[in-house]
Write a protein that holds these residues in place. Structure first.
Motif, PDB file in Angstrom:
ATOM      1  N   CYS A 106     -14.650  -9.399  -4.502  1.00 25.45           N
ATOM      2  CA  CYS A 106     -13.885  -8.861  -3.215  1.00 25.45           C
ATOM      3  C   CYS A 106     -13.415  -7.495  -3.497  1.00 25.45           C
ATOM      4  O   CYS A 106     -12.690  -6.720  -3.042  1.00 25.45           O
ATOM      5  N   GLY A 107     -13.825  -6.949  -4.676  1.00 21.63           N
ATOM      6  CA  GLY A 107     -13.596  -5.534  -4.922  1.00 21.63           C
ATOM      7  C   GLY A 107     -12.088  -5.209  -5.641  1.00 21.63           C
ATOM      8  O   GLY A 107     -11.562  -4.162  -5.201  1.00 21.63           O
ATOM      9  N   LEU A 108     -11.649  -6.244  -5.965  1.00 15.05           N
ATOM     10  CA  LEU A 108     -10.083  -6.145  -6.427  1.00 15.05           C
ATOM     11  C   LEU A 108      -9.683  -6.341  -7.761  1.00 15.05           C
ATOM     12  O   LEU A 108      -8.751  -6.338  -7.959  1.00 15.05           O
ATOM     13  N   LEU A 109     -10.764  -6.516  -8.671  1.00 14.08           N
ATOM     14  CA  LEU A 109     -10.595  -6.539  -9.949  1.00 14.08           C
ATOM     15  C   LEU A 109      -9.905  -5.430 -10.751  1.00 14.08           C
ATOM     16  O   LEU A 109      -8.790  -5.881 -11.494  1.00 14.08           O
ATOM     17  N   PRO A 110      -9.814  -4.478 -10.299  1.00 18.67           N
ATOM     18  CA  PRO A 110      -9.040  -3.183 -10.825  1.00 18.67           C
ATOM     19  C   PRO A 110      -7.748  -3.407 -10.234  1.00 18.67           C
ATOM     20  O   PRO A 110      -6.750  -2.670 -11.212  1.00 18.67           O
ATOM     21  N   TYR A 111      -7.442  -4.331  -9.408  1.00 13.46           N
ATOM     22  CA  TYR A 111      -5.919  -4.323  -9.173  1.00 13.46           C
ATOM     23  C   TYR A 111      -5.286  -5.707  -9.490  1.00 13.46           C
ATOM     24  O   TYR A 111      -4.564  -6.151  -8.887  1.00 13.46           O
ATOM     25  N   ALA A 112      -6.033  -6.585 -10.342  1.00 15.06           N
ATOM     26  CA  ALA A 112      -5.810  -7.843 -10.832  1.00 15.06           C
ATOM     27  C   ALA A 112      -4.164  -8.069 -11.139  1.00 15.06           C
ATOM     28  O   ALA A 112      -3.391  -9.043 -10.936  1.00 15.06           O
ATOM     29  N   ASN A 113      -3.710  -6.903 -11.877  1.00 14.25           N
ATOM     30  CA  ASN A 113      -2.246  -7.173 -12.302  1.00 14.25           C
ATOM     31  C   ASN A 113      -1.432  -6.314 -11.427  1.00 14.25           C
ATOM     32  O   ASN A 113      -0.140  -6.078 -11.862  1.00 14.25           O
ATOM     33  N   THR A 114      -1.807  -5.725 -10.384  1.00 14.67           N
ATOM     34  CA  THR A 114      -0.989  -4.861  -9.365  1.00 14.67           C
ATOM     35  C   THR A 114      -0.233  -5.857  -8.592  1.00 14.67           C
ATOM     36  O   THR A 114      -0.717  -6.917  -7.924  1.00 14.67           O
TER      37      THR A 114
END
Length: 242
Positions: free
Chosen positions: A128-136
């Motif tokens: 879903c293109g969200l891995l860079p925001y996993a800990n956000t």
């Protein structure tokens, strides 16, 4: 199709006082099918989803999943039975990270072990293109990424029936194409999808069949090409007079 239907609706009706929002709507959804739902604002599309997910109770009519009646089961029980959904307005757990938002359905709805859920949620975030925001924290994400998170949360529960409510809204053309590819992959994994969408090209690229509502009444159902050629659909949905 009834014998193979994963979801069957018969005579669904929902009223709010004197206002009938969904009126005597019946349809079946075949296993592995993508059913698109179209209609102008106020047509009753989201109310229909709320009846399927258990957020609202119908005044009359029947719903069954895999041939078993849903009756008055609340949303959390329907999730455990394999119904996942997105909401038009994203509703994440704002204080939790994006990754933690996915762990909830993975462990509670899909009943995965912690180790299995960790791997699965990371994969869904990546898709879903969200891995860079996993800990956000989900509450600090942009609207676009909250919409992506809404889809990711639904997928994290490994649904067999996925209800998508206007997830393509607000996406760029490139993001929309990426979304269509993701929905196709979900379909190819055997998930049945019902998709409400105003972005027609996205819906038409994936849907096998389309149903059109107007003022809560089903006015057309069939293949995408046939439905879009229907004179009543053109009049109601696109403002084209015969």
């Amino acid at each position: 199709m009834t014998d193979q239907a994963i979801l069957s609706a018969k005579g669904l009706t929902k009223r709010f006082g004197a206002l009938t929002v969904v009126e005597d709507v019946s349809f079946d959804v075949g296993r592995g099918e993508v059913l698109g739902i179209l209609g102008p604002n106020g047509a009753g599309k989201t109310t229909l989803f709320n009846l399927i997910s258990g957020d609202l109770a119908a005044n009359s009519g029947e719903l069954s999943l895999d041939g078993s009646p849903l009756r008055a089961e609340p949303p959390f029980k329907r999730c455990k039975r394999g119904i996942g959904r997105t909401y038009q307005v994203p509703q994440p757990f704002g204080a939790m990270t994006a990754f933690e938002n996915l762990l909830v359905p993975a462990m509670m709805s899909a009943r995965m072990s912690e180790a299995e859920a960790n791997d699965h949620c990371a994969e869904v975030l990546r898709d879903c293109g969200l891995l860079p925001y996993a800990n956000t924290a989900a509450g600090s994400l942009t609207l676009l990424n909250r919409k992506r998170l809404e889809l990711a949360r639904a997928l994290a529960g490994r649904p067999k029936l996925l209800l998508l409510d206007e997830i393509a809204g607000g996406l760029t053309e490139a993001e929309g194409a990426e979304l269509v590819g993701l929905v196709r992959r979900v379909r190819d994994q055997g998930v049945t999808i019902i998709w409400i969408e105003h972005v027609l090209h996205a819906l038409m690229a994936v849907a096998n069949r389309v149903m059109v509502l107007n003022f809560g009444v089903k006015i057309a159902e069939g293949t995408p090409d046939a439905v879009m050629q229907d004179a009543e659909v053109q009049r109601v949905y696109m403002g084209i007079e015969a």
